[in-house]
Design a protein around this motif. Structure first.
Motif, short mmCIF file in Angstrom:
data_model
loop_
_atom_site.label_atom_id
_atom_site.label_comp_id
_atom_site.label_asym_id
_atom_site.label_seq_id
_atom_site.Cartn_x
_atom_site.Cartn_y
_atom_site.Cartn_z
N HIS A 151 0.69 -1.28 0.08
CA HIS A 151 0.66 0.09 0.33
C HIS A 151 0.67 1.53 0.10
O HIS A 151 0.39 2.24 0.41
N GLY A 152 2.26 1.12 -0.61
CA GLY A 152 2.77 2.96 -1.10
C GLY A 152 3.89 2.66 0.06
O GLY A 152 3.69 3.72 0.54
N TYR A 153 3.76 2.23 1.18
CA TYR A 153 4.38 1.57 2.50
C TYR A 153 5.78 2.08 2.31
O TYR A 153 6.41 1.67 1.79
N ARG A 154 6.41 3.47 2.98
CA ARG A 154 8.33 3.72 2.87
C ARG A 154 8.15 4.95 3.65
O ARG A 154 7.49 5.13 4.21
N ARG A 155 9.40 3.71 4.77
CA ARG A 155 9.74 4.88 5.84
C ARG A 155 11.45 4.97 5.69
O ARG A 155 12.27 4.15 4.96
N ALA A 156 11.50 6.21 5.51
CA ALA A 156 14.33 6.19 5.87
C ALA A 156 13.88 7.09 7.21
O ALA A 156 13.53 7.78 7.25
N LEU A 157 15.08 6.64 7.31
CA LEU A 157 15.26 7.07 8.87
C LEU A 157 16.89 7.38 9.02
O LEU A 157 17.82 6.42 8.37
N LEU A 158 17.21 8.03 9.43
CA LEU A 158 18.65 8.38 9.56
C LEU A 158 18.32 9.26 10.73
O LEU A 158 18.22 10.36 11.47
N ALA A 159 20.07 8.68 11.61
CA ALA A 159 19.43 9.23 12.61
C ALA A 159 21.84 8.92 13.26
O ALA A 159 21.80 7.74 13.23
N GLY A 160 22.06 9.39 14.67
CA GLY A 160 23.00 9.63 15.04
C GLY A 160 23.84 10.65 16.18
O GLY A 160 23.22 11.14 16.01
N THR A 161 25.12 10.28 16.28
CA THR A 161 25.57 11.85 17.69
C THR A 161 27.16 12.01 17.04
O THR A 161 27.45 10.98 16.25
N ARG A 162 27.51 12.91 17.03
CA ARG A 162 28.94 13.61 16.10
C ARG A 162 28.61 14.73 17.17
O ARG A 162 28.12 16.23 17.82
N ASP A 163 30.21 14.53 18.22
CA ASP A 163 30.43 15.27 19.16
C ASP A 163 29.44 16.08 19.93
O ASP A 163 28.97 17.24 20.39
N GLY A 164 28.90 15.24 20.56
CA GLY A 164 27.39 15.91 21.45
C GLY A 164 26.56 15.34 20.66
O GLY A 164 25.94 16.52 21.75
N LEU A 165 26.12 15.91 19.46
CA LEU A 165 25.17 16.37 18.92
C LEU A 165 24.81 15.42 18.04
O LEU A 165 24.54 14.93 16.87
N LEU A 166 22.69 15.08 18.70
CA LEU A 166 22.38 14.05 18.44
C LEU A 166 21.64 14.60 17.09
O LEU A 166 20.95 16.13 17.68
N TYR A 167 21.19 13.44 16.04
CA TYR A 167 20.53 14.18 14.92
C TYR A 167 19.50 13.26 14.94
O TYR A 167 20.01 11.64 15.15
N GLY A 168 18.30 13.24 13.97
CA GLY A 168 17.33 12.75 12.83
C GLY A 168 16.70 12.55 11.95
O GLY A 168 15.78 14.34 12.55
N LEU A 169 16.42 11.51 11.85
CA LEU A 169 15.69 12.80 10.24
C LEU A 169 14.54 11.35 9.47
O LEU A 169 15.21 9.97 9.64
N ASP A 170 13.14 11.59 9.44
CA ASP A 170 12.32 10.32 9.37
C ASP A 170 11.06 11.20 8.77
O ASP A 170 10.91 12.27 8.70
N ILE A 171 11.31 10.11 7.35
CA ILE A 171 10.35 10.76 5.97
C ILE A 171 9.52 9.24 5.71
O ILE A 171 10.35 8.26 5.49
N GLN A 172 7.92 9.80 6.10
CA GLN A 172 7.47 8.57 5.77
C GLN A 172 6.72 8.88 4.55
O GLN A 172 5.48 9.73 4.58
N ARG A 173 6.03 7.73 3.76
CA ARG A 173 4.59 7.90 2.40
C ARG A 173 4.00 6.83 3.01
O ARG A 173 4.81 6.04 3.16
N ASN A 174 2.64 6.82 2.60
CA ASN A 174 1.90 5.74 2.62
C ASN A 174 0.52 6.13 3.12
O ASN A 174 0.52 6.40 2.42
N ASP A 175 -0.02 5.12 1.75
CA ASP A 175 -1.19 4.80 1.46
C ASP A 175 -2.36 4.25 1.98
O ASP A 175 -3.14 4.77 1.58
N GLY A 176 -1.70 2.92 2.61
CA GLY A 176 -2.78 2.56 3.30
C GLY A 176 -3.67 1.53 2.41
O GLY A 176 -3.57 1.59 1.31
#
Length: 655
Positions: free
Chosen positions: A168-193
């Motif tokens: 049903h077109g579900y897609r998710r991409a996640l990028l996360a991590g830590t660099r020099d005390g800075l945590l980052y996260g990016l979550d992108i989703q698509r879904n038709d159901g």
């Protein structure tokens, strides 16, 4: 219930609960973490337990609270539906939720009082969830009568990228991590159901978190961003299934847009012989929600679609100070704090629409709502086996709706008595008052501003054998006014006073790579004021059970998990003549690790492919064909189906 988290035979360390939860303390014992609470119905779950369970929706993070069920009755861009302790909590009223110290519940919200939308959270960045049920902690104020949950974000996570795909077109991409005390996260989703009208969810969540220090003396600064667009298939009446199918829609233009942006900062550490914690935050959010629950009841020609809209700015801060003292030779652990919050809505409105085109303004308001709360509590160890926690809280509110003003104050006492342990068994007694605020627009028109609740519970918690823990709780809660769902407005309104009582049993077994959690709850909800239509509270869940089993061998390549949740029937009308159907849903997960860095995970939801409902209501509506034929409105069960069996495959890599 005491919940501790083991991974490959060792405990996942977490920051001090005491730094974020005034009713919970953490001590380190021989490499394990033990959580000391003031109630049998309070506890904590960690990141490993969260990561082990498949989540169909982000809001299901709250299902780690034993006895709490999460469903949905509209598009996945909207806040979820929550059930706990005989409450249909709608979208969050009477259950307070916090993320990184920021309140999630929205006051005087366009769609419903206490609206709690958790879609902005990235589950992989949640380090811990501390929960409690009932209004028994002095640090809990508005919306916490049924309980509260505090999600604590991680300060650091491994550098990871993952991709998830499903039908049903579900897609998710996640990028996360830590660099020099800075945590980052990016979550992108698509879904038709699975819906006849594709849901077309387009969601983005991002986090940047800069932190330093440690659990005893540290700080953090966090920025979060979230945007979502979606179409929605709202609930449909049973009589329309033959025409539309279970996944059909009566208004293809229903749906919405939502956004949330926040910045927050926190500091904790020693100060003047005690310990201080400071938090401040700012949130800007918006929502445009298009719904049509009655179809052609009021406007046969154009349809009954309406838009609920708001633009909100929230500012807040809290400060807590904990210190130890003595009184008559007895040791005291003391805590005091102050919490302030201001909501400005410019505007919040309700509009009639046709295909998302505004045709009329029902009402549009500028709202300012400000509150300040102070609390204090003291824990006294009277005897080696007897401890009490006595507390009190005071809250003051100011409401301003287009220059019309009102104010209210409330005081809420709290008490906990803890006896034991004897043979690793503790007894708990809790009593206290809580409250929820009502919508400012109703308050200035004469609705009670702050509705008092009164609760009491007794329970025990025991370690029956190494790795086997169980808790049993009996509770009772009375509310001065019930909030009920109104189908033709898509919101809630105050109703009669109510009383609830129930019993909960939670058991956890951890043996080597195996972990088993079993939660069971029964409850009864009734109005206390008689009325011709009856005394049952519509939507009140009477019983639920959940079983979660996971297997993760230390150093092994394979891991697996299985969970099943049963929700019993509930009355849909006050006399109980119409009831919802029970539902039982299962999900499974199997994972395989390629070396140390790469992992493949398969999640299957609704494993048995049950034709159940996420939500059911009973109210009057009229279909477009019925309106054209001149037929009157009909009372009917309106339901939103659970999704059919769905598989999602995730490939993740640490770098």
């Amino acid at each position: 219930m005491l919940r501790t988290v083991f991974v490959a035979g060792s405990l996942l360390a977490a920051a001090s609960c005491a730094a974020s939860d005034p009713g919970m303390a953490v001590v380190q014992v021989t490499g394990q973490r033990e959580t000391a609470t003031d109630a049998a119905s309070a506890g904590s779950v960690g990141a490993a337990e969260i990561a082990a369970r498949p989540l169909l929706r982000t809001g299901e993070l709250l299902e780690f609270v034993p006895g709490l069920a999460v469903t949905q009755h509209s598009g996945d861009g909207k806040a979820n539906q929550y059930f706990l302790r005989g409450f249909n909590l709608d979208h969050g009223t009477d259950f307070a939720t916090f993320v990184d110290g920021m309140p999630v519940n929205m006051r005087s919200h366009a769609h419903g009082q206490g609206y709690s939308d958790l879609n902005f959270v990235i589950p992989e960045l949640v380090r811990r969830i501390d929960y409690r049920k009932g209004p028994y902690a002095a640090g809990d104020g508005d919306f916490a009568s049924a309980g509260s949950a505090r999600m604590v974000l991680a300060d650091a996570v491994p550098d990871t990228a993952s991709i998830t795909a499903g039908p049903h077109g579900y897609r998710r991409a996640l990028l996360a991590g830590t660099r020099d005390g800075l945590l980052y996260g990016l979550d992108i989703q698509r879904n038709d159901g699975p819906w006849t009208v594709p849901e077309d969810v387009r969601r983005m969540s991002g986090v940047l978190r800069w932190s330093g220090g440690d659990r005893d003396d540290g700080w953090h600064m966090t920025a979060m961003a979230y945007r979502n667009r979606w179409q929605a298939t709202d609930q449909i009446p049973l009589r329309a299934v033959a025409q539309l199918g279970r996944f059909g829609s009566l208004d293809a233009s229903d749906g919405g847009r939502a956004s949330r942006y926040s910045v927050s900062a926190g500091r904790h550490g020693p100060w003047s012989g005690g310990r201080v914690e400071l938090n401040a935050w700012a949130v800007r959010s918006s929502l445009d929600l298009y719904s049509n629950f009655t179809y052609a009841l009021d406007r046969p020609e154009d349809g009954d679609q309406f838009r609920q809209s708001e633009r909100r700015m929230m500012l807040g801060a809290d400060a807590q100070y904990a210190w130890r003292g003595t009184l008559a030779g007895l040791e005291l652990d003391n805590r005091a704090g102050v919490q302030v919050r201001s909501d400005r809505l410019s505007p919040v409105g309700l509009y009639t629409t046709v295909m998302r085109r505004t045709t009329a303004t029902v009402r549009e308001d500028r709202v300012r709502e400000t509150s300040a709360g102070v609390f204090a509590e003291s824990s006294v160890q009277w005897l080696p086996w007897l401890r009490t926690v006595a507390g009190a809280r005071g809250d003051a509110y100011r409401f301003d709706v287009d220059g019309r003003r009102a104010g209210a104050t409330i005081a809420t006492p709290k008490l906990a008595v803890i006896a034991g342990p004897w043979r690793k068994t503790e007894l708990f007694f809790n009593a206290g008052h809580g409250f929820h605020s009502n919508d400012a627009r109703g308050v200035v028109d004469g609705v009670t501003p702050l509705v008092r609740t009164r609760g009491v519970e007794a329970g025990l918690r025991s370690e029956l054998a190494p790795g086997l823990e169980t808790s049993l709780t009996a509770w009772r809660l009375a509310s001065g006014s019930e909030l009920v769902f109104v189908g033709d407005a898509g919101t809630t309104e105050p109703s009669r006073a109510s009383r609830r009582h129930g019993v909960e049993w939670n058991t956890q077994l951890v043996r080597g790579p195996w972990r088993i959690d079993l939660d069971m709850a029964v409850s009864r909800a009734r109005y206390t004021q008689t009325a011709e239509e009856g005394d049952q509270v519509p939507g009140a869940l009477e019983r639920m059970a959940a079983l979660d089993v996971s297997h993760a061998p230390a150093g092994g390549r394979w891991s697996a998990g299985f969970n099943v949740r049963h929700l019993g029937p509930r009355a849909l009308v006050e006399d109980g003549s119409v009831r919802s159907r029970a539902s039982t849903l299962a999900a499974a997960r199997i994972g395989f690790r390629f070396g140390e860095r790469t992992r493949l995970t398969l999640d299957v939801f609704n494993l048995l492919d049950r034709r159940a409902s996420d939500i059911e209501y009973y109210y009057a509506s009229r279909l477009p064909g019925e309106a054209r034929a001149g037929l009157p409105a009909r009372d009917d069960v309106h339901f939103h189906p659970v999704e059919p069996r769905t598989a999602r495959l995730t490939l993740s890599h640490a770098f």
